[in-house]
Design an enzyme around this catalytic site. Structure first.
Site, PDB file in Angstrom:
ATOM      1  N   ASN A   1      97.251  40.112  77.111  1.00  8.99           N
ATOM      2  CA  ASN A   1      98.253  39.865  78.142  1.00  8.99           C
ATOM      3  C   ASN A   1      99.171  41.082  78.222  1.00  8.99           C
ATOM      4  O   ASN A   1      99.021  42.039  77.469  1.00  8.99           O
ATOM      5  CB  ASN A   1      99.020  38.566  77.880  1.00  8.99           C
ATOM      6  N   ARG A   2     100.126  41.043  79.114  1.00  4.18           N
ATOM      7  CA  ARG A   2     100.963  42.206  79.340  1.00  4.18           C
ATOM      8  C   ARG A   2     101.750  42.586  78.092  1.00  4.18           C
ATOM      9  O   ARG A   2     101.896  43.764  77.764  1.00  4.18           O
ATOM     10  CB  ARG A   2     101.909  41.906  80.507  1.00  4.18           C
TER      11      ARG A   2
ATOM     12  N   ASP B   1      93.526  30.748  77.108  1.00  3.70           N
ATOM     13  CA  ASP B   1      92.264  30.195  76.600  1.00  3.70           C
ATOM     14  C   ASP B   1      91.327  29.841  77.753  1.00  3.70           C
ATOM     15  O   ASP B   1      90.122  30.081  77.696  1.00  3.70           O
ATOM     16  CB  ASP B   1      92.524  28.948  75.755  1.00  3.70           C
TER      17      ASP B   1
END
Length: 495
Positions: free
Chosen positions: A217-218, A286
């Protein structure tokens, strides 16, 4: 490099092509290796403050437990229809035993949950009231798993790779993906000719070197590279550095409300977020990695697989709790029903709708019937039921169920027509068809606050009455308009 030059918008795919791609996801298989945990939700009501300390007292109504972490990746893959071999480590404690039962009970899963004596299984317990989380209590152990257990895990994984199409490493930094385990798994997958997708954690991405797809993620991307990620151009630059540094085939950056960015040999492509409404972001990562893995296993073009992962993530953030995206959800997101037909949903979707309504503190009512030929008595029942709650769910007997109850000449109208007529009523918020002779299982799944039937029944004749009262709900009997009966109407029509 400007933001507009950093990543081209992902090319749109015709809906028919995407629908065909979605249907391929259910014919796939994957190996998932990673940290599993038990997610427990405790729901209740807060009506007073403790006299012992300035804290709320939660009167518990119900509890729910489900696999989390890598276990949620497995749930999402099987929800799409895929088959999964799952390898993880649990402790010899109650949470480990619960996980073994939950995962072993899932269809299309071959579980390899190795037990380490004395280890604490990760357990996350969330306490909720009125749709709000009051407290989360965690119990976990993050030390590396025992070396012999790690060696056994890698051996099992090598064997499982031969029977599956893609390998997913789900790292939650709970002790499984430590030491040489990730590199050994990636090397084994490469030897077996299987692509590897990694859902990473922590700053050390060298241990995932050579993976085909890395999916940070970022925040993860910033931590791993030490670079800015506040603009699209900065994200592409950081993803490029990460890819070159560790030899990743592709980097897929999940960006929350901003969607996803894919960087591979074809350059950078941006996929805008596709969430209509955000209720709960838990588990969205997920879902994304599971859908991406299914797409890769189905041999979809990588951009298409990322697009579907992006859609799936948008679906689950619109649900409550650690949810999953199913084939039907993805297809509906492509071509959503318009108007009143959107009210007609399956059982799982009905449960998710009710969870969202409960999350908002709304009172949910439920009634059921065949509703073969809608007459004024039905309309009064539905209108009075709706006046007593904030949202009304109608359980509709399927055609087969009506035939068993009413005889071979019924129903007069098929379930699709009956459902459409009910859905067109302002008093009805949701319609779901059930196949059983009684709505008991549906009531148990939906968990309404109010159960409504006509006054031609007595309380002891109302299916589900005791069940609803057991969780604090109420049962209401509505006076019926005299002189109206579907059976009598059918007999008059047939002469």
């Amino acid at each position: 490099m400007t933001d507009s030059e950093a990543a081209a918008p992902a090319p749109s795919e015709p809906e028919a092509d995407l629908a065909a791609a979605i249907r391929r996801l259910g014919h796939t298989s994957a190996l998932v290796v990673g940290d599993v945990m038990l997610d427990r939700y405790v729901y209740g009501q807060v009506e007073r403050i403790s006299p012992e300390a300035p804290v709320p007292i939660l009167t518990i109504d119900r509890e729910l437990a489900m696999p989390g972490g890598a276990g949620n990746v497995v749930r999402n893959m099987t929800a799409l229809g895929g088959a999964v071999a799952f390898i993880s480590v649990v402790g010899d404690d109650a949470a480990g035993s619960d996980l073994t039962g939950l995962i072993g009970g899932q269809p299309n899963v071959e579980p390899w949950l190795l037990v380490q004596g004395g280890r604490v299984t990760t357990l996350k317990t969330r306490y909720l009231s009125g749709g709000q989380q009051l407290l989360r209590a965690d119990r976990e152990e993050t030390s590396p798993v025992q070396p012999r257990l790690a060696e056994r895990l890698v051996r099992i994984a090598r064997d499982s790779m031969a029977a599956t199409s893609v390998t997913v490493l789900s790292d939650y930094r709970k002790g499984l993906m430590t030491g040489e385990v990730p590199s050994l798994l990636i090397a084994a997958a490469r030897e077996a000719g299987r692509p590897v997708i990694v859902d990473p954690k922590g700053p050390d991405y060298a241990r995932y070197a050579g993976a085909d797809i890395i999916m940070p993620n970022r925040v993860d991307l910033a931590e791993a590279t030490g670079m800015r990620v506040d603009t699209e151009a900065a994200i592409v630059a950081a993803a490029t550095a990460l890819r070159q540094r560790h030899g990743f085939g592709a980097v897929v950056v999940t960006r929350g409300n901003d969607g996803m960015t894919l960087l591979d040999d074809d350059g950078a492509r941006h996929f805008p977020a596709e969430a209509a409404e955000v209720y709960d972001v838990a588990g969205a990562g997920d879902t994304a990695v599971a859908t991406l893995a299914a797409g890769v296993a189905a041999r979809l073009e990588l951009g298409v697989a990322v697009r579907l992962a992006n859609i799936a993530a948008g679906i689950v953030v619109g649900k409550i709790g650690t949810a999953v995206a199913r084939e039907a959800d993805l297809l509906a997101a492509l071509s959503p029903e318009t108007g009143s037909l959107r009210k007609i949903v399956g059982r799982d979707a009905a449960v998710e709708h009710v969870q969202r309504w409960h999350h908002k503190g709304w009172r949910v009512g439920f009634t059921n019937g065949c509703f073969d030929l809608l007459h004024p008595g039905h309309l009064q029942l539905l209108e009075e039921a709706r006046e007593a709650c904030d949202r009304l769910v109608v359980g509709l007997n399927s055609d087969a169920s009506v035939r068993r109850l009413k005889g071979p000449g019924r129903p007069v109208q098929p379930e699709a027509a009956r459902a459409a007529v009910l859905a067109s009523l302002a008093s009805v918020d949701l319609v779901t068809v059930f196949e059983e002779d009684t709505p008991e299982a549906l009531i148990d799944a939906v968990h309404p606050d109010l159960l409504v039937k006509g006054a031609n029944y007595t309380l002891d004749q109302v299916v589900g009455a005791e069940m609803v009262r057991s969780w604090g709900g109420k049962v209401a009997l509505v006076d019926m308009v005299p002189g109206h009966s579907t059976t009598a109407t059918v007999e008059r029509i047939r002469g």
